[in-house]
Design a protein around this motif. Structure first.
Motif, short mmCIF file in Angstrom:
data_model
loop_
_atom_site.label_atom_id
_atom_site.label_comp_id
_atom_site.label_asym_id
_atom_site.label_seq_id
_atom_site.Cartn_x
_atom_site.Cartn_y
_atom_site.Cartn_z
N HIS A 40 0.82 -1.22 0.00
CA HIS A 40 0.00 0.00 0.00
C HIS A 40 0.85 1.27 0.00
CE1 HIS A 40 -3.95 -1.83 0.32
NE2 HIS A 40 -3.53 -2.61 1.32
N HIS A 41 2.15 1.14 0.16
CA HIS A 41 3.04 2.31 0.09
C HIS A 41 3.38 2.68 -1.35
CE1 HIS A 41 3.61 2.23 4.41
NE2 HIS A 41 3.97 0.95 4.36
N ARG A 43 2.68 3.45 -5.50
CA ARG A 43 1.70 4.17 -6.29
C ARG A 43 1.97 3.96 -7.78
NH1 ARG A 43 -0.33 4.12 -2.12
NH2 ARG A 43 -1.14 5.83 -0.81
N ASP A 58 -3.47 2.79 -6.04
CA ASP A 58 -2.80 1.91 -5.06
C ASP A 58 -2.75 0.52 -5.67
OD1 ASP A 58 -2.09 0.20 -3.00
OD2 ASP A 58 -3.28 1.25 -1.48
N LEU A 65 -7.21 6.01 -6.16
CA LEU A 65 -7.35 6.84 -4.97
C LEU A 65 -7.87 8.23 -5.30
CD1 LEU A 65 -4.03 5.87 -3.17
CD2 LEU A 65 -6.32 4.92 -2.81
N GLY A 357 1.29 6.99 6.27
CA GLY A 357 0.03 7.69 6.04
C GLY A 357 -0.72 7.13 4.85
N THR A 358 -1.87 7.74 4.56
CA THR A 358 -2.73 7.26 3.49
C THR A 358 -2.30 7.74 2.11
OG1 THR A 358 -4.24 9.15 3.68
CG2 THR A 358 -4.69 7.21 5.08
N THR A 360 -3.47 10.23 0.49
CA THR A 360 -4.62 10.68 -0.30
C THR A 360 -4.85 12.19 -0.21
OG1 THR A 360 -6.11 10.20 1.56
CG2 THR A 360 -5.78 8.46 -0.07
#
Length: 488
Positions: A40-41, A43, A58, A65, A357-358, A360
């Motif tokens: 999830h890190h 992109r 993601d 996202l 973090g997200t 986003t």
């Protein structure tokens, strides 16, 4: 089904490899670099030229996202007071994976975006019609190919200001670097010549003949041995030695509208993935013997392509379908499609782009950028041609008040003039309303664009006459016979 069973046999035969094979290192890095598992890190970014956005996906769950909105759709961007970016197209990223560089052809800009916050850090304006930008492996410089002129604009990797220019053959298309950072390779979109340049002193030290002038994309293998580039006008892909004297190694007939090339390394070897826009396919080749091991149907007009940090997937932007396709490199099949913005061009996969973090912050929903309509066109008079094998794909990208039309045309006579038009009859006969004139390239293909309230004409209400897309021979002043018509 027959194609895939044959492919499976070929892939199985590649399992016998030297024991020294190392399962590590993905483009644009070196083979010695460690693989980075998908998380999830990571992109996946796609530059979208008609919505002027960068989509952010993601890859861990193949979920969009949101988008980074760098500009507005038409006709807002026609205004003399317009300040946003126009024709968002090219993309590269820094060696520390903290910055992406996004090139906008129409506004002559390179926008630097923070990967963790999605915030614009800086905008550098360069010469006419830049196409692609990439950081040197040490991160100290960013080389921008200024395709509308005859030089590479070299920016400082920290301040992003131009520090010098490297004069090259007119129309530089793209630059990429050898994994060791010694050479930069710059192909041309207007001249049949690629050059090799020493990064340390910006000197041209090699000349490689292109079989035709229009090269949009170039990539270096992680093992540091080869450089591959595509020729969009003739449908070929060429390979040359990455070291002096930069000898040409192979010319492959890949297919009409050969767009981008990139690499993935796994336990079976090192493979080149080439997007073939006119065939809606990705072709896969071994880099040791140049044999083709797979042909992967992916969707309409595949363009940019990039591997994951561990080489288990490659991601492909579908220009005429507004999707991002994920390919599993073990099976060479599409395992996911992600909705993105309009007319994806360059794609990059950035491992560990968001360490915590997200990630986003600042992202926006697709909005109008997620609205489009797709059509296909078949040879006139041939109703037996299956729609999924039609030679021409067409997309209408909704801009709100108007639509941008893009047709990926194939299957016509090379170097001949044609007109894309609206006809009052499904067979292409009757009164015609020309939309765009064009001349096919040596492979009998072309990318054709038009803009206007086209969708209202094609999908009008009952009181409005319906129109059908048609391609006719000749020019707007001398319209000939239909050669391709819209599949109903």
């Amino acid at each position: 089904m027959k194609r895939f069973s044959m492919t499976a046999l070929v892939l199985t035969s590649t399992m016998l490899l030297p024991a020294s094979w190392a399962m590590a290192g993905q483009a644009p890095g070196a083979a010695a670099d460690p693989d980075i598992p998908i998380s999830h890190h990571d992109r996946v970014y796609a530059a979208e030229q008609f919505s002027n956005t960068v989509s952010v996906t993601d890859p861990a769950d193949n979920k969009l996202l949101g988008v980074i909105r760098l500009g507005e759709p038409a006709p807002t961007n026609f205004s003399p007071l317009y300040k946003g970016q126009l024709l968002v197209h090219g993309m590269g990223f820094s060696p520390d994976h903290r910055t992406i560089a996004v090139v906008a052809i129409g506004s002559n800009a390179v926008t630097f975006v923070d990967t963790a916050t999605n915030a614009v850090k800086h905008v550098t304006y360069v010469g006419r019609a830049p196409h692609e930008a990439f950081f040197t492996p040490d991160g100290k410089e960013v080389w921008v190919t200024v395709r509308g002129e005859n030089y590479v604009s070299v920016l400082d990797g920290t301040t992003y200001e131009e520090k010098t220019r490297i004069v090259v053959p007119n129309g530089p298309g793209m630059t990429i670097f050898s994994p060791d950072g010694k050479y930069g390779y710059v192909c041309s979109s207007f001249n049949p010549e690629t050059v090799a340049i020493t990064v340390a002193d910006h000197k041209i030290v090699g000349h490689i003949k292109q079989e035709s002038p229009f090269c949009p994309n170039i990539a270096a293998t992680p093992d540091g041995k080869q450089v591959w580039f595509t020729l969009k006008d003739t449908g070929k892909t060429q390979v040359f030695d990455a070291s002096p004297p930069f000898a040409l190694l192979k010319t492959l007939d890949t297919g009409p509208i050969s767009n981008h090339v990139n690499f993935a390394r796994n336990e079976r070897g090192q493979f080149a993935y080439v997007t073939i826009g006119g065939l809606n396919e990705v072709e896969v080749f071994r880099t040791d013997d140049f044999s083709k091991v797979a042909t992967i149907p992916v969707g309409k007009l595949p363009h940019g392509i990039w591997p994951s940090g561990d080489g288990t997937r490659v991601y492909v932007g579908l220009e005429n379908e507004d999707k991002l396709a994920a390919i599993d490199t073990a099976s060479n099949t599409v395992i996911a499609n992600v909705p993105i913005g309009q007319a994806a061009q360059a794609v990059v996969y950035v491992p560990n782009a968001v360490p915590e973090g997200t990630g986003t912050e600042g992202l926006q929903p697709l909005g109008v950028a997620g609205q489009s309509a797709q059509f296909t066109m078949r040879p006139a008079g041939d109703k037996s041609a299956p729609a999924d094998k039609a030679p021409t794909s067409v997309t209408l990208f909704d801009q709100g008040l108007v639509q941008v039309l893009e047709a990926a045309v194939t299957g016509l006579e090379p170097k001949h003039p044609y007109v894309l038009a609206l006809a009052e009859r499904a067979d292409g006969k009757g009164k015609l309303e020309p939309l765009s004139g064009f001349t096919t390239n040596p492979a009998g293909s072309a990318i054709v664009n038009a803009i206007g309230p086209i969708r209202q004409l094609v999908h009008g209400e009952a009181e409005a006459p319906r129109r059908y897309l048609v391609i006719v021979s000749g020019s707007a002043t001398e319209l000939g016979e239909p050669v391709q018509v819209q599949v109903e």
